[in-house]
Design a protein around this motif. Structure first.
Motif, short mmCIF file in Angstrom:
data_model
loop_
_atom_site.label_atom_id
_atom_site.label_comp_id
_atom_site.label_asym_id
_atom_site.label_seq_id
_atom_site.Cartn_x
_atom_site.Cartn_y
_atom_site.Cartn_z
N ARG A 1 30.13 -14.83 19.30
CA ARG A 1 29.75 -14.01 20.44
C ARG A 1 30.14 -14.63 21.78
NH1 ARG A 1 26.83 -9.66 19.06
NH2 ARG A 1 26.28 -9.54 16.87
N GLY A 2 30.87 -15.75 21.74
CA GLY A 2 31.44 -16.27 22.97
C GLY A 2 30.93 -17.60 23.47
N VAL A 3 29.99 -18.23 22.77
CA VAL A 3 29.51 -19.53 23.20
C VAL A 3 30.55 -20.57 22.78
CG1 VAL A 3 27.67 -21.25 22.99
CG2 VAL A 3 27.10 -18.81 22.97
N PRO A 4 31.03 -21.41 23.71
CA PRO A 4 32.04 -22.40 23.35
C PRO A 4 31.49 -23.47 22.40
CG PRO A 4 31.57 -22.46 25.72
CD PRO A 4 30.68 -21.43 25.11
N LYS A 5 32.37 -24.01 21.56
CA LYS A 5 31.98 -25.08 20.65
C LYS A 5 31.51 -26.29 21.45
CE LYS A 5 35.17 -24.01 16.93
NZ LYS A 5 36.29 -24.49 16.12
N GLY A 6 30.72 -27.13 20.80
CA GLY A 6 30.29 -28.37 21.42
C GLY A 6 28.86 -28.28 21.93
N ARG A 7 28.62 -28.96 23.02
CA ARG A 7 27.26 -29.06 23.57
C ARG A 7 26.67 -27.72 23.96
NH1 ARG A 7 27.35 -34.51 27.29
NH2 ARG A 7 27.92 -35.89 25.57
N ALA A 8 27.51 -26.76 24.28
CA ALA A 8 27.01 -25.44 24.68
C ALA A 8 26.24 -24.77 23.55
CB ALA A 8 28.16 -24.55 25.15
N ILE A 9 26.64 -25.04 22.31
CA ILE A 9 25.93 -24.46 21.17
C ILE A 9 24.50 -25.00 21.13
CG2 ILE A 9 25.79 -24.37 18.63
CD1 ILE A 9 27.99 -22.60 19.70
N GLY A 10 24.34 -26.30 21.22
CA GLY A 10 23.00 -26.90 21.19
C GLY A 10 22.15 -26.45 22.36
N ALA A 11 22.75 -26.38 23.54
CA ALA A 11 22.00 -25.94 24.73
C ALA A 11 21.57 -24.48 24.58
CB ALA A 11 22.86 -26.12 25.98
N THR A 12 22.45 -23.67 24.03
CA THR A 12 22.12 -22.25 23.85
C THR A 12 21.05 -22.09 22.79
OG1 THR A 12 24.34 -21.61 24.54
CG2 THR A 12 23.06 -19.96 23.36
N GLN A 13 21.14 -22.85 21.70
CA GLN A 13 20.11 -22.77 20.67
C GLN A 13 18.75 -23.23 21.21
OE1 GLN A 13 21.89 -24.83 17.29
NE2 GLN A 13 22.15 -22.85 16.28
N ALA A 14 18.74 -24.26 22.03
CA ALA A 14 17.48 -24.73 22.63
C ALA A 14 16.88 -23.64 23.53
CB ALA A 14 17.71 -26.01 23.42
N ALA A 15 17.72 -23.00 24.33
CA ALA A 15 17.25 -21.92 25.19
C ALA A 15 16.77 -20.73 24.36
CB ALA A 15 18.35 -21.50 26.16
N LEU A 16 17.47 -20.47 23.26
CA LEU A 16 17.09 -19.38 22.37
C LEU A 16 15.72 -19.64 21.75
CD1 LEU A 16 17.65 -16.75 20.83
CD2 LEU A 16 19.04 -18.08 19.23
N ILE A 17 15.48 -20.85 21.30
CA ILE A 17 14.17 -21.21 20.73
C ILE A 17 13.08 -21.04 21.79
CG2 ILE A 17 12.77 -23.13 19.88
CD1 ILE A 17 14.48 -22.51 17.66
N GLU A 18 13.34 -21.49 23.01
CA GLU A 18 12.36 -21.33 24.09
C GLU A 18 12.06 -19.86 24.31
OE1 GLU A 18 12.12 -22.27 28.83
OE2 GLU A 18 13.18 -23.70 27.55
N TRP A 19 13.11 -19.03 24.34
CA TRP A 19 12.93 -17.59 24.51
C TRP A 19 12.12 -17.01 23.35
CZ3 TRP A 19 14.96 -13.64 21.42
CH2 TRP A 19 14.76 -12.36 21.92
N GLN A 20 12.42 -17.47 22.12
CA GLN A 20 11.69 -16.99 20.95
C GLN A 20 10.21 -17.33 21.04
OE1 GLN A 20 15.28 -17.98 17.96
NE2 GLN A 20 13.33 -17.81 16.94
N LEU A 21 9.88 -18.50 21.55
CA LEU A 21 8.47 -18.87 21.72
C LEU A 21 7.78 -17.96 22.73
CD1 LEU A 21 8.77 -22.75 21.68
CD2 LEU A 21 7.62 -21.33 19.96
N GLU A 22 8.53 -17.55 23.74
CA GLU A 22 7.99 -16.64 24.76
C GLU A 22 7.97 -15.19 24.29
OE1 GLU A 22 10.60 -17.36 28.04
OE2 GLU A 22 9.75 -19.35 28.45
N THR A 23 8.76 -14.90 23.24
CA THR A 23 8.92 -13.53 22.73
C THR A 23 8.75 -13.57 21.21
OG1 THR A 23 10.64 -13.35 24.43
CG2 THR A 23 10.41 -11.49 22.93
N PRO A 24 7.53 -13.81 20.73
CA PRO A 24 7.33 -14.07 19.30
C PRO A 24 7.67 -12.90 18.38
CG PRO A 24 5.23 -13.98 20.47
CD PRO A 24 6.30 -13.93 21.50
N ASP A 25 7.68 -11.69 18.88
CA ASP A 25 7.99 -10.53 18.03
C ASP A 25 9.47 -10.17 18.06
OD1 ASP A 25 5.31 -10.29 17.30
OD2 ASP A 25 4.86 -9.01 19.02
#
Length: 64
Positions: free
Chosen positions: A20-44
Motif C-alpha cells: 500500500r505504499g509504505v517504503p521498506k525499512g524503518r518506515a514499516i516499523g514506525a507505521t506498525q507502531a503508529a497502527l498499534i497506537e491507533w488500534q488501542l485508541e480504536t478497539p473496535d
C-alpha cells in the motif's frame, strides 16, 4: 483491553503496508507502531478501518 495490549498484533502486516505504499525499512516499523497506537485508541477497528487509516496517513505524509 489495555491489560492485553502486549498481545496486540497490527491489523495490517508489513507486506500489506509495503503493498500500500509504505517504503521498506524503518518506515514499516514506525507505521506498525503508529497502527498499534491507533488500534488501542480504536478497539473496535477492522482491517478495512486500518486500511483507511493507512491511506489517510500516507496522504498526510505526502503533503508534508
Amino acid at each position: 483491553m489495555l491489560q492485553d495490549a502486549w498481545q496486540l498484533s497490527p491489523l495490517l502486516d508489513g507486506n500489506e503496508l509495503m503493498e500500500r505504499g509504505v517504503p521498506k525499512g524503518r518506515a514499516i516499523g514506525a507505521t506498525q507502531a503508529a497502527l498499534i497506537e491507533w488500534q488501542l485508541e480504536t478497539p473496535d477497528a477492522t482491517q478495512d478501518d486500518a486500511r483507511r487509516w493507512l491511506a489517510r496517513r500516507l496522504s498526510e505524509e505526502a503533503t508534508r
